[in-house]
Write a protein that holds these residues in place. Structure first.
Motif, mmCIF file in Angstrom:
data_model
loop_
_atom_site.group_PDB
_atom_site.id
_atom_site.type_symbol
_atom_site.label_atom_id
_atom_site.label_comp_id
_atom_site.label_asym_id
_atom_site.label_seq_id
_atom_site.Cartn_x
_atom_site.Cartn_y
_atom_site.Cartn_z
ATOM 1 N N ARG A 131 0.841 -1.206 0.000
ATOM 2 C CA ARG A 131 0.000 0.000 0.000
ATOM 3 C C ARG A 131 0.875 1.255 0.000
ATOM 4 O O ARG A 131 0.614 2.220 -0.735
ATOM 5 N N ARG A 132 1.927 1.250 0.808
ATOM 6 C CA ARG A 132 2.836 2.400 0.844
ATOM 7 C C ARG A 132 3.581 2.555 -0.477
ATOM 8 O O ARG A 132 3.806 3.679 -0.949
ATOM 9 N N LEU A 133 3.969 1.423 -1.077
ATOM 10 C CA LEU A 133 4.644 1.479 -2.370
ATOM 11 C C LEU A 133 3.727 2.050 -3.448
ATOM 12 O O LEU A 133 4.180 2.781 -4.335
ATOM 13 N N PRO A 173 -9.370 8.743 -3.822
ATOM 14 C CA PRO A 173 -8.303 7.914 -4.403
ATOM 15 C C PRO A 173 -7.897 6.774 -3.461
ATOM 16 O O PRO A 173 -7.727 6.982 -2.260
ATOM 17 N N ILE A 174 -7.759 5.585 -4.030
ATOM 18 C CA ILE A 174 -7.402 4.391 -3.255
ATOM 19 C C ILE A 174 -6.169 3.752 -3.893
ATOM 20 O O ILE A 174 -6.108 3.605 -5.118
ATOM 21 N N PRO A 175 -5.166 3.349 -3.099
ATOM 22 C CA PRO A 175 -3.950 2.746 -3.674
ATOM 23 C C PRO A 175 -4.195 1.332 -4.203
ATOM 24 O O PRO A 175 -5.016 0.584 -3.678
ATOM 25 N N TYR A 176 -3.459 0.979 -5.249
ATOM 26 C CA TYR A 176 -3.470 -0.376 -5.811
ATOM 27 C C TYR A 176 -2.394 -1.233 -5.138
ATOM 28 O O TYR A 176 -2.040 -1.002 -4.008
ATOM 29 N N PHE A 177 -1.933 -2.235 -5.883
ATOM 30 C CA PHE A 177 -0.839 -3.142 -5.514
ATOM 31 C C PHE A 177 -1.267 -4.248 -4.557
ATOM 32 O O PHE A 177 -0.411 -4.944 -3.999
ATOM 33 N N GLY A 178 -2.568 -4.435 -4.350
ATOM 34 C CA GLY A 178 -2.994 -5.596 -3.578
ATOM 35 C C GLY A 178 -2.585 -6.892 -4.263
ATOM 36 O O GLY A 178 -2.314 -7.902 -3.602
ATOM 37 N N GLY A 179 -2.509 -6.868 -5.594
ATOM 38 C CA GLY A 179 -2.092 -8.057 -6.331
ATOM 39 C C GLY A 179 -0.673 -8.482 -6.018
ATOM 40 O O GLY A 179 -0.347 -9.680 -6.013
#
Length: 365
Positions: free
Chosen positions: A23-25, A44-50
């Motif tokens: 999430r921080r990345l 706005p919501i962060p990605y990278f959960g994948g």
């Protein structure tokens, strides 16, 4: 079963612990879902959960390969490695899309590359159950059908990922149902109990459970295309790999009352993926009639329709989870006990889900 449970916990724990870092990345590299007209979220919501889920997959498969029982099956180890490498490819394509918004052709090319990796490693559809016979596929048809199934599953999960927690919950329920089927079938028929399908599905359940605390409404993080395409790919390869590791002639044994099982490998994927695949087909038809390309986004998916019926965000997600559970576990129940009671239980579940979906609701709820 204890080793499967351990692998599930490893996948869940690794995904959960790494999600915060990812999430921080995402914030650092501007991989953030901005608010668009067709979106439901309002900030706005962060990605990278994948990426977190891919790490959970890697940790779980690594542990599984070292366990005394799961680690002793060479075919499972070989196929799971192929699935992981291909999953890494499709997740990387999703990460690029989350960051740079790739066009549809680039994403499809990445999906086909991942599909090609598993096909070259022997993870493909080998047979199809038909009335009174089993159709064995030649190489060309096997490859074509495998690629098509991966394409459909990947994009159907991608399309249904429109509400907080929806895709992760649908996949967790579907993967659980397929694990129950794969494990029970191999146990009931006295076949080898460890299959790639059972290992990948239990890991997929763990990944989804580890990610859901970040993704349930109001979401702190999105899985993005990296996560939705990875989950769709894992579901597809789980369903596909079972046909290569179970002898179709042993699935239905005369006099056991399990004749319906011969058709479950064909029926269950449709039941497990009914909502995502249905949403994909409806989107294709709807956009074609409107004179648009099938991949051009709109705001008429099943989850949008649920909100239009007056359901709150959480209730809409819960109802779509319920529909997935009823259809997936209903199919398995009929396979395990082909009796009027099993059919009645499935009908009752469908009726309950339909009533909860279409009964009048307070739009302010």
């Amino acid at each position: 079963m204890r080793e499967y449970l351990l692998v599930l916990l490893i996948a869940a724990g690794s995904t959960y612990l790494l999600a915060g870092l990812c999430r921080r990345l995402a914030f650092r590299y501007n991989a953030v879902a901005l608010v668009r007209d067709r979106d439901v979220h309002t900030r706005p919501i962060p990605y990278f959960g994948g990426i977190a889920m891919l790490c959970g997959l890697a940790a779980a498969l690594l542990v599984a390969s070292q366990l005394p029982w799961l680690g002793r099956f060479d075919l499972v180890a070989h196929d799971s490695r192929a699935v992981f490498i291909a999953g890494l490819v499709i997740c990387a394509v999703g990460v690029l899309d989350d960051m740079f918004d790739l066009n549809a052709l680039a994403k499809i090319a990445g999906q086909m590359l991942a599909a090609g990796i598993v096909v070259l490693n022997g993870v493909k559809v080998y047979w199809i159950p038909l009335p009174n016979t089993i159709l064995t596929l030649d190489d060309a048809m096997s490859i074509l059908l495998t690629m098509a199934l991966i394409f459909l599953c990947v994009n159907s999960i991608n399309l249904i990922d429109g509400l907080d927690g929806l895709a992760a919950g649908v996949v967790a329920i579907g993967a659980t149902s397929f694990f129950v089927y794969a494990y029970w079938l191999s146990y009931e028929q006295e076949l080898v109990r460890a299959t790639t399908a059972s290992l990948i599905t239990v890991v997929t359940v763990g990944m989804c459970l580890g990610f859901l605390p970040y993704n349930v409404h109001p979401a702190r993080m999105f899985m993005g295309d990296s996560g939705s395409m990875l989950l769709g790919f894992l579901m597809a390869t789980s369903l596909i790999s079972l046909t290569g590791q179970l002898d179709p002639s042993q699935i239905a044994i005369e006099g056991t009352g399990l004749a319906f099982n011969a058709y479950l490998p064909l029926i269950l994927p449709l039941a497990v993926m009914a909502l995502p695949l249905g949403d994909l087909i409806l989107a294709y038809v709807r956009r074609t009639i409107a004179g648009r390309l099938w991949f051009q986004a709109d705001k008429q998916h099943l989850h949008h329709r649920m909100l239009e019926l007056g359901h709150s965000h959480r209730r809409a997600v819960a109802l779509l989870w319920l529909w997935t559970a009823v259809l997936a576990f209903g199919a398995i129940l009929i396979g395990m006990a082909t009796t009027p009671w099993a059919i009645a239980a499935l009908a009752a579940g469908v009726a309950l889900a339909a009533w909860l979906t279409w009964k009048p609701v307070n739009r302010a709820a």
